[in-house]
Every structure is written in structure tokens, then in C-alpha cells.
Design a protein around this motif. Structure first.
Motif, PDB file in Angstrom:
ATOM      1  N   ARG A   1       5.924   6.423  -0.728  1.00 50.75           N
ATOM      2  CA  ARG A   1       6.402   5.636   0.405  1.00 50.75           C
ATOM      3  C   ARG A   1       7.903   5.441   0.319  1.00 50.75           C
ATOM      4  O   ARG A   1       8.419   4.959  -0.695  1.00 50.75           O
ATOM      5  N   ASP A   2       8.602   5.839   1.364  1.00 54.04           N
ATOM      6  CA  ASP A   2      10.038   5.628   1.496  1.00 54.04           C
ATOM      7  C   ASP A   2      10.274   4.149   1.780  1.00 54.04           C
ATOM      8  O   ASP A   2       9.618   3.567   2.657  1.00 54.04           O
ATOM      9  N   GLU A   3      11.212   3.534   1.076  1.00 52.52           N
ATOM     10  CA  GLU A   3      11.454   2.097   1.251  1.00 52.52           C
ATOM     11  C   GLU A   3      11.967   1.770   2.652  1.00 52.52           C
ATOM     12  O   GLU A   3      11.922   0.617   3.080  1.00 52.52           O
ATOM     13  N   ARG A   4      12.457   2.781   3.376  1.00 54.63           N
ATOM     14  CA  ARG A   4      12.920   2.533   4.742  1.00 54.63           C
ATOM     15  C   ARG A   4      11.760   2.350   5.722  1.00 54.63           C
ATOM     16  O   ARG A   4      11.969   1.886   6.840  1.00 54.63           O
ATOM     17  N   VAL A   5      10.560   2.714   5.311  1.00 57.85           N
ATOM     18  CA  VAL A   5       9.371   2.427   6.117  1.00 57.85           C
ATOM     19  C   VAL A   5       8.952   1.006   5.782  1.00 57.85           C
ATOM     20  O   VAL A   5       8.306   0.747   4.771  1.00 57.85           O
ATOM     21  N   ASP A   6       9.353   0.051   6.600  1.00 58.82           N
ATOM     22  CA  ASP A   6       9.095  -1.346   6.275  1.00 58.82           C
ATOM     23  C   ASP A   6       7.810  -1.871   6.905  1.00 58.82           C
ATOM     24  O   ASP A   6       7.463  -3.038   6.744  1.00 58.82           O
ATOM     25  N   ARG A   7       7.081  -1.009   7.592  1.00 61.93           N
ATOM     26  CA  ARG A   7       5.749  -1.372   8.079  1.00 61.93           C
ATOM     27  C   ARG A   7       4.964  -0.085   8.281  1.00 61.93           C
ATOM     28  O   ARG A   7       5.334   0.759   9.093  1.00 61.93           O
ATOM     29  N   MET A   8       3.904   0.086   7.521  1.00 61.05           N
ATOM     30  CA  MET A   8       3.095   1.304   7.572  1.00 61.05           C
ATOM     31  C   MET A   8       1.674   0.925   7.962  1.00 61.05           C
ATOM     32  O   MET A   8       1.048   0.093   7.307  1.00 61.05           O
ATOM     33  N   PRO A   9       1.140   1.514   9.028  1.00 65.60           N
ATOM     34  CA  PRO A   9      -0.196   1.120   9.490  1.00 65.60           C
ATOM     35  C   PRO A   9      -1.342   1.747   8.716  1.00 65.60           C
ATOM     36  O   PRO A   9      -2.478   1.322   8.863  1.00 65.60           O
ATOM     37  N   HIS A  10      -1.067   2.782   7.905  1.00 74.02           N
ATOM     38  CA  HIS A  10      -2.068   3.400   7.030  1.00 74.02           C
ATOM     39  C   HIS A  10      -3.239   3.976   7.814  1.00 74.02           C
ATOM     40  O   HIS A  10      -4.364   3.479   7.766  1.00 74.02           O
ATOM     41  N   TYR A  11      -2.940   5.069   8.513  1.00 75.71           N
ATOM     42  CA  TYR A  11      -4.013   5.783   9.205  1.00 75.71           C
ATOM     43  C   TYR A  11      -5.071   6.256   8.219  1.00 75.71           C
ATOM     44  O   TYR A  11      -6.258   6.195   8.490  1.00 75.71           O
ATOM     45  N   MET A  12      -4.651   6.731   7.080  1.00 74.97           N
ATOM     46  CA  MET A  12      -5.571   7.107   6.014  1.00 74.97           C
ATOM     47  C   MET A  12      -4.939   6.739   4.672  1.00 74.97           C
ATOM     48  O   MET A  12      -3.724   6.609   4.574  1.00 74.97           O
ATOM     49  N   ALA A  13      -5.771   6.593   3.663  1.00 72.72           N
ATOM     50  CA  ALA A  13      -5.286   6.431   2.293  1.00 72.72           C
ATOM     51  C   ALA A  13      -5.305   7.817   1.649  1.00 72.72           C
ATOM     52  O   ALA A  13      -6.378   8.368   1.379  1.00 72.72           O
ATOM     53  N   MET A  14      -4.125   8.374   1.429  1.00 73.39           N
ATOM     54  CA  MET A  14      -4.026   9.762   0.976  1.00 73.39           C
ATOM     55  C   MET A  14      -3.624   9.842  -0.492  1.00 73.39           C
ATOM     56  O   MET A  14      -2.842   9.027  -0.983  1.00 73.39           O
ATOM     57  N   PHE A  15      -4.156  10.864  -1.153  1.00 70.25           N
ATOM     58  CA  PHE A  15      -3.768  11.124  -2.536  1.00 70.25           C
ATOM     59  C   PHE A  15      -4.056  12.573  -2.879  1.00 70.25           C
ATOM     60  O   PHE A  15      -4.762  13.281  -2.160  1.00 70.25           O
ATOM     61  N   GLN A  16      -3.483  13.016  -3.978  1.00 69.17           N
ATOM     62  CA  GLN A  16      -3.714  14.360  -4.501  1.00 69.17           C
ATOM     63  C   GLN A  16      -4.275  14.289  -5.916  1.00 69.17           C
ATOM     64  O   GLN A  16      -4.055  13.301  -6.632  1.00 69.17           O
TER      65      GLN A  16
END
Length: 388
Positions: A281-296
Motif C-alpha cells: 500500500r502506497d502511503e499516498r492512498v489515504d482511503r482504500m475501499p478494499h475490493y478484494m484482499a490480495m496476496f501472493q
């Protein structure tokens, strides 16, 4: 159930609805006009959606794919032009351009955020490039500062694929306030839904007016003599869908607040599992709605990744494999494909190749559950990896 398996967590259902949707549907029904030209629900939703996202105007349409296609057409995308798209995205991002006769040019994504790699996009710009399309993957903004600079330097406009980014904020501004056109989806799995639907936000009235004509077969709303001023199609949204979306918009802020809290816990827990790397997550994104929880799970490989997802589903998690690289689907090559090969694109897009093989996401309804269920997710993933 085997002895080593815990009971499946109880996650909230999706879509969510209550009396607000019921009241809206009755309101649309009883107004006596179910078409947007004679009704009021679509007009009201457009005003509310534009205000919410900081846009000058919004236009509701039939679905998110049509939203992209319409927005690209307003930007002058047509036969012989090119549109730069992420290689890692749902194929509608490229097909919207290809349906207009343009060539979709896939470029790689950032390994942390999974959003468009701006340096790769810059290298792909040619005299034929008519638009650059970042996708705000899983609700995380692409680097809009760098994209705005690239647009200014090249003269190529940006169109935001914001299908995952309802309510997201980049340095305090939402997609509609960033100076470029943005396209949204309301398909059944999205953060707001009426089963299907879409919207386009515009930074100026002139673009909106052209889009309105094109989404209504080129016909002005006051026309009674069939003078169609432009080419177009019927992308109009109906009144019933708009009434549902007004209710969905009304509860979006509360849901985003819950998902932000739960996601912070889940990302920490996932990062503690050996071999698991959550989306950054980029700190400039100060509000993220989280369409999905993604991981690798880097290095897992597609076959084992698919088996892991099947096991997660069997253990009660609404898990999915990540998108396949768009150039690894036959549909990409039917029309508007670049003059190259799958192998060449794979060499140019190593991050996308890795996500195709080892990317996983969990439905955003998991992030509306209680904190105990978030801990259960991490335990189930730990157990499934051990079993694999």
C-alpha cells in the motif's frame, strides 16, 4: 470434516441490502416511468455519485465494460489508435478499447501495489497512443502523480479504470476529483452493486454532454424527431437499478471504514505467514475501499496455487485465483491485439506472469466480518499451506 480442520468462519453475505433498497424499488415502480428519460432515479443517482467522488458530472450506464468503452470513445479512441492497459487486469480493460477498433498495448504492473507500472507505460507511448488506462487494482490507486506527469509530458490523456475503487482516495481526493475521466462498475461482486451497472465521472460538462449523446444512440433527451447527432449505442441505465444503487451508495462509507480496520489486521497476520506476501500500500492512498484482499505466495506455481485455492474454498474461505495476464486469453487476440507474441509479452511483463501463477484474493465480504474471523482466515491459510 477431518480432525485437523476448524469450523468454517461465518462471513457476511454479499450483496447486502435492507429496507433502503426495498423502498427505492417501490419508489421507482410507483413513479410510473421506468426509463431514465422520464424517471428521476437515474438523474438523482448521477448527482449523488458525482458529488461523492468529487466530479463535475457522472453518467450512469449499463455496466462497467460499457463505461470504459464510452469513456474511451469520448477521448477519441478509434480504429488505428492505441490504448495502454495493464497486463494484469480483468479483460474488459483491454476489450473496451479493442471493441472500438483500437490496439490494446499491455504493460507490466508494480510488484507491490499490482497497479500500472508508470515507467513501463512511458516506454510504450507512441504517436498512435490515444489513452493510458491505469486500473486501481483491488481499490488501490495507481500512482496518479506520476501518471499526471506522464500525461502532461506526452499529451496522452489518462482514463481511470476505477471498477474497484468506489470511495478510494489519493492524497485526499477521490477518483472524480483527479482531473481525468473515471469508469466504475456495479457488477454483482463490486463494492456497490445492482447486479449490473456502471458509471463514468467527468471533470467537465462538455465531455459529459458528448457521452450522454453516445450512450443514448446519439439522441438528445429533448429530441422528438429522431435527429441522432452522433454515433452511439444504448448504454442507458434503468430506473430500478439506479434506485438500488442510491441505497448502496448510502452505506458505502460505513462498509469502507470496517474494511479498512479489518484489512490492517489481516495484512499483518498474512505477512507473518512464511511465504505469503500481501498486496502493498502506497502511503499516498489515504482511503482504500478494499475490493478484494490480495496476496501472493511467490514461487508456488499455477497448478499448486489452484489446488491451494480449491482447498481454501473447501475450508470455508471465499477465495479466488488472481486475474490471468490478459494476453494469455484467446479473447485478447481476436481483434485489436498488438503485433507480437504471447512469449514476447510474457518476457516484458514478469510481475504479471508471477501474479498469474501465484496470486490469490479473498472476497471483500470477508473484511466485513468480526476480528475473530480475520484471525480465522490467517489460521485457515496457514493450515492449507501446511497441507499443500
Amino acid at each position: 470434516m477431518s480432525a485437523d480442520r476448524h469450523p468454517a468462519p461465518d462471513f457476511p453475505a454479499w450483496p447486502q441490502y435492507d429496507a433502503a433498497e426495498r423502498e427505492g424499488l417501490i419508489r421507482a415502480l410507483e413513479q410510473g416511468q421506468w426509463w431514465r428519460i422520464g424517471g428521476s432515479e437515474v438523474d438523482s443517482f448521477e448527482r449523488e455519485f458525482a458529488d461523492y467522488h468529487g466530479a463535475e458530472r457522472a453518467l450512469a450506464v449499463t455496466n462497467g465494460t460499457h463505461a470504459l468503452e464510452l469513456a474511451l470513445q469520448v477521448l477519441g479512441v478509434s480504429h488505428g489508435t492505441e490504448v495502454i492497459v495493464p497486463a494484469f487486469t480483468f479483460i474488459s480493460s483491454s476489450q473496451a478499447a479493442q471493441r472500438l477498433g483500437a490496439v490494446a498495448v499491455p504493460v507490466d504492473v508494480d510488484p507491490e501495489t499490482y497497479c500500472l507500472d508508470v515507467a513501463a507505460a512511458a516506454e510504450a507511448v507512441t504517436p498512435r497512443t490515444r489513452a493510458i488506462m491505469p486500473v486501481h487494482m483491488a481499490g488501490h490507486f495507481a500512482d496518479m502523480d506520476a501518471l499526471d506527469k506522464l500525461s502532461a509530458d506526452t499529451g496522452v490523456p489518462v482514463i481511470q479504470d476505477a471498477a474497484h475503487a468506489h470511495g478510494a482516495q489519493w492524497r485526499g481526493r477521490r477518483a472524480g476529483a483527479l482531473g481525468s475521466i473515471a469508469a466504475f462498475s456495479f457488477q454483482n461482486g463490486k463494492l456497490m452493486t445492482a447486479g449490473e451497472g456502471g458509471a463514468v465521472t467527468f471533470p467537465d460538462n462538455a465531455s459529459y454532454e458528448e457521452a450522454f449523446l453516445r450512450h443514448s444512440c446519439g439522441r438528445p433527451p429533448t429530441d422528438r424527431k429522431y435527429f441522432h447527432q452522433t454515433s452511439g449505442s444504448n448504454f442507458r441505465l434503468n430506473e430500478f437499478s439506479a434506485s438500488v444503487l442510491r441505497a448502496q451508495l448510502g452505506r458505502l462509507d460505513e462498509q469502507i471504514a470496517v474494511r479498512e480496520q479489518r484489512s490492517a489486521v489481516l495484512r499483518r497476520l498474512l505477512a507473518e505467514i512464511p511465504g505469503v506476501v500481501p498486496q502493498g500500500r502506497d502511503e499516498r492512498v489515504d482511503r482504500m475501499p478494499h475490493y478484494m484482499a490480495m496476496f501472493q505466495v511467490p514461487g508456488l506455481g499455477e497448478q499448486r496455487r489452484d489446488a491451494l485455492v480449491d482447498d481454501l474454498i473447501a475450508r470455508g474461505l471465499p477465495a479466488f485465483v488472481a486475474f490471468r495476464a490478459i494476453y494469455r486469453s484467446d479473447g485478447f487476440w481476436e481483434t485489436g491485439a498488438p503485433d507480437t507474441t504471447v512469449g514476447d509479452l510474457a518476457r516484458r511483463n514478469p510481475v504479471t506472469e508471477a501474479l498469474t501463477a501465484d496470486g490469490i484474493w479473498l472476497h471483500h465480504r470477508t473484511l466485513l466480518a468480526g476480528e475473530q474471523q480475520i484471525h480465522d482466515i490467517a489460521q485457515i491459510l496457514t493450515d492449507a499451506l501446511a497441507a499443500l
